[in-house]
Design a protein around this motif. Sequence first.
Motif, PDB file in Angstrom:
ATOM      1  N   THR A  49     -65.625 -23.070  -9.823  1.00 18.26           N
ATOM      2  CA  THR A  49     -65.228 -21.710  -9.427  1.00 18.26           C
ATOM      3  C   THR A  49     -65.748 -21.304  -8.058  1.00 18.26           C
ATOM      4  N   ASN A  50     -66.894 -21.812  -7.669  1.00 14.77           N
ATOM      5  CA  ASN A  50     -67.425 -21.393  -6.371  1.00 14.77           C
ATOM      6  C   ASN A  50     -66.607 -21.924  -5.204  1.00 14.77           C
ATOM      7  N   MET A  51     -65.691 -22.848  -5.457  1.00 12.39           N
ATOM      8  CA  MET A  51     -64.872 -23.383  -4.383  1.00 12.39           C
ATOM      9  C   MET A  51     -63.555 -22.631  -4.240  1.00 12.39           C
ATOM     10  N   GLN A  52     -63.228 -21.836  -5.263  1.00 14.62           N
ATOM     11  CA  GLN A  52     -61.892 -21.252  -5.275  1.00 14.62           C
ATOM     12  C   GLN A  52     -61.612 -20.322  -4.112  1.00 14.62           C
ATOM     13  N   LYS A  53     -62.664 -19.814  -3.519  1.00 19.65           N
ATOM     14  CA  LYS A  53     -62.439 -18.889  -2.411  1.00 19.65           C
ATOM     15  C   LYS A  53     -62.218 -19.622  -1.104  1.00 19.65           C
ATOM     16  N   ASP A  54     -62.613 -20.873  -1.053  1.00 20.57           N
ATOM     17  CA  ASP A  54     -62.491 -21.623   0.196  1.00 20.57           C
ATOM     18  C   ASP A  54     -61.312 -22.583   0.111  1.00 20.57           C
ATOM     19  N   PRO A  55     -60.182 -22.239   0.781  1.00 14.94           N
ATOM     20  CA  PRO A  55     -58.961 -23.073   0.636  1.00 14.94           C
ATOM     21  C   PRO A  55     -59.183 -24.527   1.012  1.00 14.94           C
ATOM     22  N   ALA A  56     -59.935 -24.793   2.054  1.00 17.06           N
ATOM     23  CA  ALA A  56     -60.143 -26.174   2.499  1.00 17.06           C
ATOM     24  C   ALA A  56     -60.887 -26.969   1.434  1.00 17.06           C
ATOM     25  N   ALA A  57     -61.942 -26.337   0.907  1.00 20.30           N
ATOM     26  CA  ALA A  57     -62.727 -26.993  -0.136  1.00 20.30           C
ATOM     27  C   ALA A  57     -61.871 -27.224  -1.377  1.00 20.30           C
ATOM     28  N   LEU A  58     -60.987 -26.242  -1.610  1.00 23.48           N
ATOM     29  CA  LEU A  58     -60.103 -26.321  -2.769  1.00 23.48           C
ATOM     30  C   LEU A  58     -59.183 -27.543  -2.672  1.00 23.48           C
ATOM     31  N   VAL A  59     -58.589 -27.703  -1.488  1.00 25.71           N
ATOM     32  CA  VAL A  59     -57.710 -28.853  -1.268  1.00 25.71           C
ATOM     33  C   VAL A  59     -58.466 -30.163  -1.473  1.00 25.71           C
ATOM     34  N   THR A  60     -59.656 -30.225  -0.886  1.00 26.57           N
ATOM     35  CA  THR A  60     -60.464 -31.436  -1.035  1.00 26.57           C
ATOM     36  C   THR A  60     -60.746 -31.711  -2.496  1.00 26.57           C
ATOM     37  N   ALA A  61     -61.113 -30.638  -3.210  1.00 27.00           N
ATOM     38  CA  ALA A  61     -61.445 -30.801  -4.613  1.00 27.00           C
ATOM     39  C   ALA A  61     -60.219 -31.267  -5.399  1.00 27.00           C
ATOM     40  N   LEU A  62     -59.075 -30.682  -5.079  1.00 26.38           N
ATOM     41  CA  LEU A  62     -57.834 -31.080  -5.761  1.00 26.38           C
ATOM     42  C   LEU A  62     -57.510 -32.538  -5.496  1.00 26.38           C
ATOM     43  N   GLU A  63     -57.683 -32.922  -4.226  1.00 26.59           N
ATOM     44  CA  GLU A  63     -57.414 -34.307  -3.868  1.00 26.59           C
ATOM     45  C   GLU A  63     -58.335 -35.255  -4.611  1.00 26.59           C
ATOM     46  N   ALA A  64     -59.582 -34.852  -4.683  1.00 24.87           N
ATOM     47  CA  ALA A  64     -60.562 -35.677  -5.389  1.00 24.87           C
ATOM     48  C   ALA A  64     -60.194 -35.800  -6.866  1.00 24.87           C
ATOM     49  N   ALA A  65     -59.769 -34.644  -7.412  1.00 24.22           N
ATOM     50  CA  ALA A  65     -59.400 -34.662  -8.824  1.00 24.22           C
ATOM     51  C   ALA A  65     -58.209 -35.577  -9.068  1.00 24.22           C
TER      52      ALA A  65
END
Lengths: 393, 125
Positions: free
Chosen positions: A5-21
Motif C-alpha cells: 500500500t505504501n507504493m500506491q501513491k507513487d506511480p513509478a514505484a507502482l509500475v515497477t512493483a507491477l512489473e516485478a509481480a
Amino acid sequence: MTVPTNMQKDPAALVTALEAAEARLRSIMQTVPDAMIIIDERGRIESLSTTAERLFGYSMDEVAGKNIKLLMPTPHREQHDNYLKRYLTTGERRIIGIGRVVVGQRKDGTTFPMHLTIGELRSANKHYFTGFIRDLTDQQVTESRLKELQSEVTHMSRFTALGEMASTLAHEINQPLTAIANYLKGCQRLLERIDGEPALVLHDAVSKAADQALRAGDIIRRLREFVARGEGERRVESLPKLIEDASTLALIGVKENGIAVSFRLDPAAALVLADRIQIQQVLVNLIRNAMETMIESGSRRELEIGTVANADETVEVRVSDTGAGLAPEVAAHLFQPFVTTKRKGMGLGLSICRTIVEAHGGRIWVDSRPSGGTIFRFTLRTAPIDEEPARAG
Amino acid sequence: MARTAGTVLIVDDDAAVRSSLKFALEVEGLSVRLYDGPTALLADRDLPLCGCLVVDYRMPGLDGLQLVDTLRARNVTLPVILIAGRANKQLRRVAAKSGISYVLEKPLSDGALMESIRSALASYG
Ligand SMILES: Nc1ncnc2c1ncn2[C@@H]1O[C@H](COP(=O)(O)OP(=O)(O)OP(=O)(O)O)[C@@H](O)[C@H]1O
Ligand SMILES: [Mg+2]
C-alpha cells in the motif's frame, strides 16, 4: 500479486512493483509442475504454465488473449461463455472450488480426460480464474486396459470351456470306439484262419466295419485339433504381473464381501514360460472358487496368493482360502469336468485349470489347511533368465 | 498260433476297453493280464519279469505317469506303452524322463499298438 500500500501513491514505484509481480508470475508459470491456466472474467487466456503449453500443444504466444473455449471440445466450447456469465450473475458454483473430470482438446484436435479444479482470484477491480489441470490419460488407460484384459480372458474362457467340453466328449466317445476297433481287429484275425466262402464274406464285412470305427476316430481327432487351436503361445512372462492382472480381474467387487487379500510372492519366482491368458484363466478360476466358498461359509475370509521358486526350474503358485474345505462328494473327482456342488456352477473351472496346467507341463493339486480352508497349488516352468520377456518360446 | 514270450499287463479303468484289448491280443497269441487301475497293479506282488505294460494315461487316483514313477521306484523295469487321449510334446518329454518307451494316441490307429507291443517284447529276445 499484492501491491504494498505504501507504493500506491507513487506511480513509478507502482509500475515497477507491477512489473516485478508479473515477472514473478511468469516465473511461477514456467516452473509449476502442474498444468495451470489463468483466464479473465470474459474467458480470455491471461497466462499458461509451461506444463499446460505442453499438455495442450499451444505456446503461450499463440493463445494469449484468446478465449479458453479453444481448449475444450463441443458442446462445452459453445457453452463456456454462458457458463462464465451465469456464474458471474448468479454466483452459483458448479465447478469452482469443487473440481470435476472434464475433457480437454489439444491443438491437434485430439481430446483427453483431465481433472479440473478452478480457483477464483479478485484483485483491484479485476476478476480472474485459475484452472489447475491434472492429465488423466494414464488412469483411463488403466481402466481401458482392465476392460481389455477382462474381455480377453472372458472370451478365452468361453473358448476354453467349449474346448473342455469337446475334449471330454472326445475322450468319452474314444473309449467305446477303441473297444469296437479292438474287437473287430481280433475278429479279423480269427476269420483269416477259417476257410470257406462265408468266412471270406464275413472278413470283408468286419474290415469294413473296422474302417468305419477308424473314420469315427478321425472325426474325433479333427475335433480335438480344432480345440487345440486354443492352445496358445508360450512366452516368457512376469509371474507377479500375471498374478496382479488375474487377481484384479477376479477380485472385482471383493471389498464389499469383506474378503482380505494378501500376496506372498517369492522374488526368485519372477519369470515363467506360459500362455498369459491361459494362466490368468487358471488363477481367475481358483480365486473365484476361493471367494465363492468364503462368501458361502466364512466368518474368517482370508485369501492368500503366494509363489515359491523350486530348485528344479519350476515355480509353485498357490491360492489358499479360509472357506469350508472340499465337500467329500467332490473330493474324489476333483479336476474332472461337470463336478460341482454349486447350483449355478458348471463344474468346469477346475477341469479347465488342469487341462491348461498340464498342457504347460505342470501339475495341479489340492491340500486342505489344518486351520480350515483349502489350498490349490500348481506348478509352472520358469524361464531361463537370459531369455527376454515376451518372446515366443 | 505260437505264443510270444512275455505277458502284456493292461491297466485301464474302462472295462470295455480292457476286455476288448484282451480279446485282440490273445488272438495274436499273447498272454494278457488285466488291471482295472493303478491300485490293482500295485497290489500285484507277483509281476512277471518278462513282459510289457500298457497303461492308460488318464485314470482316477494316480495317473499313468505317476503309476510308472511308482513302479520304477520299486525297481520294476518292464517296458511301458502309455496310451493318452492327447499326446503333445510336453507329455512325450515327461514320459521319456520316466523311461516310457512308447506313447500312443487314442483312438489307436490300425496296428500301432500291436507293433509297439511286439517291439517292446522283442527286447527279451
Ligand atoms: N476353494 C474351494 N473350497 C472348497 N470347495 C471347492 C473349492 N474350489 C472348488 N471347490 C469344489 O469343487 C467343485 C468344482 O469346482 P469347479 O471350479 O470345477 O466348478 P464350479 O466352481 O462348481 O463351477 P464353475 O467354475 O464351472 O463355475 C466346486 O463346486 C466346489 O464344490
Ligand atoms: Mg469354479
